[in-house]
Scaffold this motif. Structure first.
Motif, PDB file in Angstrom:
ATOM      1  N   VAL A   1       0.832  -0.970  -0.082  1.00 20.66           N
ATOM      2  CA  VAL A   1       0.263   0.107  -0.224  1.00 20.66           C
ATOM      3  C   VAL A   1       0.741   1.503   0.018  1.00 20.66           C
ATOM      4  CG1 VAL A   1      -1.644   1.278   1.014  1.00 20.66           C
ATOM      5  CG2 VAL A   1      -1.989  -1.498   1.340  1.00 20.66           C
ATOM      6  N   LEU A   2       1.765   1.184   0.786  1.00 21.97           N
ATOM      7  CA  LEU A   2       2.330   2.479   0.944  1.00 21.97           C
ATOM      8  C   LEU A   2       3.959   2.458  -0.931  1.00 21.97           C
ATOM      9  CD1 LEU A   2       4.401   1.896   4.477  1.00 21.97           C
ATOM     10  CD2 LEU A   2       2.770   3.803   3.176  1.00 21.97           C
ATOM     11  N   VAL A   3       4.718   1.508  -1.421  1.00 24.92           N
ATOM     12  CA  VAL A   3       4.657   1.778  -2.092  1.00 24.92           C
ATOM     13  C   VAL A   3       4.057   2.352  -3.395  1.00 24.92           C
ATOM     14  CG1 VAL A   3       5.722   0.637  -4.503  1.00 24.92           C
ATOM     15  CG2 VAL A   3       6.298  -0.063  -1.777  1.00 24.92           C
ATOM     16  N   TYR A   4       2.544   1.686  -3.617  1.00 28.26           N
ATOM     17  CA  TYR A   4       1.397   1.927  -4.317  1.00 28.26           C
ATOM     18  C   TYR A   4       1.240   3.679  -4.106  1.00 28.26           C
ATOM     19  CZ  TYR A   4      -2.508   2.435  -6.556  1.00 28.26           C
ATOM     20  OH  TYR A   4      -4.339   3.431  -7.412  1.00 28.26           O
ATOM     21  N   GLY A   5       0.751   4.035  -2.521  1.00 28.13           N
ATOM     22  CA  GLY A   5       1.150   5.624  -2.260  1.00 28.13           C
ATOM     23  C   GLY A   5       1.971   6.651  -3.111  1.00 28.13           C
ATOM     24  N   GLU A   6       3.290   5.989  -2.663  1.00 31.01           N
ATOM     25  CA  GLU A   6       4.391   6.681  -3.126  1.00 31.01           C
ATOM     26  C   GLU A   6       4.553   6.947  -5.065  1.00 31.01           C
ATOM     27  OE1 GLU A   6       7.421   5.744   0.581  1.00 31.01           O
ATOM     28  OE2 GLU A   6       7.620   4.340  -1.306  1.00 31.01           O
ATOM     29  N   ILE A   7       4.465   5.071  -5.395  1.00 27.82           N
ATOM     30  CA  ILE A   7       3.657   5.812  -7.166  1.00 27.82           C
ATOM     31  C   ILE A   7       3.047   6.982  -7.700  1.00 27.82           C
ATOM     32  CG2 ILE A   7       3.322   4.788  -9.174  1.00 27.82           C
ATOM     33  CD1 ILE A   7       4.896   2.008  -7.726  1.00 27.82           C
ATOM     34  N   LEU A   8       1.656   6.315  -7.122  1.00 27.17           N
ATOM     35  CA  LEU A   8       0.898   7.391  -7.147  1.00 27.17           C
ATOM     36  C   LEU A   8       1.329   9.047  -6.740  1.00 27.17           C
ATOM     37  CD1 LEU A   8      -2.867   6.452  -5.982  1.00 27.17           C
ATOM     38  CD2 LEU A   8      -1.468   5.749  -8.350  1.00 27.17           C
TER      39      LEU A   8
ATOM     40  N   LYS B   1       2.775  -2.394  15.127  1.00 29.27           N
ATOM     41  CA  LYS B   1       3.912  -2.492  16.314  1.00 29.27           C
ATOM     42  C   LYS B   1       4.645  -3.526  16.515  1.00 29.27           C
ATOM     43  CE  LYS B   1       3.773   2.099  18.779  1.00 29.27           C
ATOM     44  NZ  LYS B   1       3.798   2.744  20.041  1.00 29.27           N
ATOM     45  N   ASP B   2       4.113  -4.210  16.634  1.00 28.39           N
ATOM     46  CA  ASP B   2       4.146  -5.785  17.706  1.00 28.39           C
ATOM     47  C   ASP B   2       5.195  -6.926  16.639  1.00 28.39           C
ATOM     48  OD1 ASP B   2       2.875  -5.201  20.027  1.00 28.39           O
ATOM     49  OD2 ASP B   2       0.758  -6.359  18.893  1.00 28.39           O
ATOM     50  N   LYS B   3       5.023  -6.731  15.001  1.00 26.86           N
ATOM     51  CA  LYS B   3       5.646  -7.184  13.753  1.00 26.86           C
ATOM     52  C   LYS B   3       6.768  -6.126  13.435  1.00 26.86           C
ATOM     53  CE  LYS B   3       1.215  -9.307  11.835  1.00 26.86           C
ATOM     54  NZ  LYS B   3       0.109  -9.343  10.759  1.00 26.86           N
ATOM     55  N   LEU B   4       6.308  -5.655  13.841  1.00 26.53           N
ATOM     56  CA  LEU B   4       7.746  -4.451  12.980  1.00 26.53           C
ATOM     57  C   LEU B   4       9.269  -3.847  14.256  1.00 26.53           C
ATOM     58  CD1 LEU B   4       5.859  -2.397  10.040  1.00 26.53           C
ATOM     59  CD2 LEU B   4       7.150  -4.578   9.990  1.00 26.53           C
ATOM     60  N   SER B   5      10.194  -3.660  13.581  1.00 22.15           N
ATOM     61  CA  SER B   5      11.288  -3.259  14.542  1.00 22.15           C
ATOM     62  C   SER B   5      10.739  -2.017  14.792  1.00 22.15           C
ATOM     63  CB  SER B   5      12.292  -3.342  13.936  1.00 22.15           C
ATOM     64  OG  SER B   5      12.360  -2.250  13.071  1.00 22.15           O
ATOM     65  N   PHE B   6      11.093  -0.911  15.975  1.00 22.46           N
ATOM     66  CA  PHE B   6      10.629  -0.115  16.668  1.00 22.46           C
ATOM     67  C   PHE B   6      11.319   1.199  14.672  1.00 22.46           C
ATOM     68  CE2 PHE B   6      12.876   4.528  17.790  1.00 22.46           C
ATOM     69  CZ  PHE B   6      11.458   4.366  18.080  1.00 22.46           C
ATOM     70  N   GLU B   7      12.682   0.680  14.098  1.00 19.04           N
ATOM     71  CA  GLU B   7      12.698   1.559  12.945  1.00 19.04           C
ATOM     72  C   GLU B   7      12.229   1.127  12.062  1.00 19.04           C
ATOM     73  OE1 GLU B   7      17.267   1.028  12.066  1.00 19.04           O
ATOM     74  OE2 GLU B   7      18.010   2.190  13.164  1.00 19.04           O
ATOM     75  N   GLN B   8      11.272   0.138  11.961  1.00 18.66           N
ATOM     76  CA  GLN B   8      10.818   0.227  10.548  1.00 18.66           C
ATOM     77  C   GLN B   8       9.433   0.429  10.639  1.00 18.66           C
ATOM     78  OE1 GLN B   8      11.425  -4.714  11.011  1.00 18.66           O
ATOM     79  NE2 GLN B   8      12.480  -4.998   9.300  1.00 18.66           N
ATOM     80  N   PHE B   9       8.701   0.581  11.944  1.00 15.97           N
ATOM     81  CA  PHE B   9       7.618   0.658  12.028  1.00 15.97           C
ATOM     82  C   PHE B   9       8.081   2.144  12.121  1.00 15.97           C
ATOM     83  CE2 PHE B   9       4.716   3.448  15.078  1.00 15.97           C
ATOM     84  CZ  PHE B   9       3.134   2.554  14.638  1.00 15.97           C
ATOM     85  N   ASN B  10       8.699   3.440  12.404  1.00 11.15           N
ATOM     86  CA  ASN B  10       9.365   4.582  12.457  1.00 11.15           C
ATOM     87  C   ASN B  10       8.901   4.964  11.209  1.00 11.15           C
ATOM     88  OD1 ASN B  10       8.518   5.259  15.102  1.00 11.15           O
ATOM     89  ND2 ASN B  10      11.394   5.308  15.268  1.00 11.15           N
TER      90      ASN B  10
ATOM     91  N   LEU C   1       7.711   3.465   8.570  1.00  9.33           N
ATOM     92  CA  LEU C   1       6.194   3.275   7.852  1.00  9.33           C
ATOM     93  C   LEU C   1       5.043   4.140   8.307  1.00  9.33           C
ATOM     94  CD1 LEU C   1       4.520  -0.318   7.200  1.00  9.33           C
ATOM     95  CD2 LEU C   1       3.549   1.567   8.656  1.00  9.33           C
ATOM     96  N   ASN C   2       5.363   4.460   9.289  1.00 11.45           N
ATOM     97  CA  ASN C   2       4.911   5.340   9.731  1.00 11.45           C
ATOM     98  C   ASN C   2       5.442   6.997   9.115  1.00 11.45           C
ATOM     99  OD1 ASN C   2       2.461   6.797  11.028  1.00 11.45           O
ATOM    100  ND2 ASN C   2       3.484   7.362  13.374  1.00 11.45           N
ATOM    101  N   THR C   3       6.225   7.333   8.363  1.00 12.24           N
ATOM    102  CA  THR C   3       7.188   9.062   8.105  1.00 12.24           C
ATOM    103  C   THR C   3       6.365   8.345   6.818  1.00 12.24           C
ATOM    104  OG1 THR C   3       9.329   8.678   9.860  1.00 12.24           O
ATOM    105  CG2 THR C   3       8.665   9.923   7.315  1.00 12.24           C
ATOM    106  N   ARG C   4       6.292   7.747   5.820  1.00  6.98           N
ATOM    107  CA  ARG C   4       5.766   7.423   4.656  1.00  6.98           C
ATOM    108  C   ARG C   4       4.723   7.406   4.774  1.00  6.98           C
ATOM    109  NH1 ARG C   4       8.689   2.004   2.540  1.00  6.98           N
ATOM    110  NH2 ARG C   4       8.039   2.369   0.834  1.00  6.98           N
ATOM    111  N   ARG C   5       3.944   7.092   5.583  1.00  9.42           N
ATOM    112  CA  ARG C   5       1.778   6.815   5.836  1.00  9.42           C
ATOM    113  C   ARG C   5       1.742   8.394   5.800  1.00  9.42           C
ATOM    114  NH1 ARG C   5      -1.063   7.158   9.391  1.00  9.42           N
ATOM    115  NH2 ARG C   5      -3.102   6.625   9.054  1.00  9.42           N
ATOM    116  N   LYS C   6       2.384   8.689   7.094  1.00 11.85           N
ATOM    117  CA  LYS C   6       2.020  10.949   6.715  1.00 11.85           C
ATOM    118  C   LYS C   6       2.426  11.334   5.384  1.00 11.85           C
ATOM    119  CE  LYS C   6       2.629  10.843  11.877  1.00 11.85           C
ATOM    120  NZ  LYS C   6       3.882  11.271  13.177  1.00 11.85           N
ATOM    121  N   VAL C   7       3.469  11.391   5.247  1.00  9.65           N
ATOM    122  CA  VAL C   7       4.367  12.149   4.062  1.00  9.65           C
ATOM    123  C   VAL C   7       3.238  11.808   2.109  1.00  9.65           C
ATOM    124  CG1 VAL C   7       5.870  12.203   1.695  1.00  9.65           C
ATOM    125  CG2 VAL C   7       6.616  11.913   4.768  1.00  9.65           C
TER     126      VAL C   7
END
Length: 72
Positions: free
Chosen positions: A6-13, A40-49, A51-57
């Motif tokens: 979903v994030l990659v799709y959004g970045e492409i759009l 949060k349970d599935k990702l490391s702290f760095e991965q979660f941050n 993902l969250n930053t990319r989502r916000k952008v």
């Protein structure tokens, strides 16, 4: 993982000048449906941050895109 797709799709759009109404609505729905607690349970702290930053952008910039409706 669906969230990455979903994030990659959004970045492409975001690279497009014009996006279809359905694509934009689908993306917004999917981004808002991402469960922070599950991620949060599935990702490391760095991965979660990351993902969250990319989502916000994506959420901040997708609203500025020109929308088109293609009629068949």
């Amino acid at each position: 993982m669906k969230s990455i797709i979903v994030l990659v799709y959004g970045e492409i759009l975001l690279t497009y000048v014009v996006v279809s109404y359905k694509s934009k609505e689908y993306l917004l729905k999917e981004l808002k449906d991402l469960s922070h607690h599950q991620l949060k349970d599935k990702l490391s702290f760095e991965q979660f941050n990351d993902l969250n930053t990319r989502r916000k952008v994506i959420l901040e910039n997708i609203e500025q895109k020109t929308v088109t409706t293609i009629l068949d």
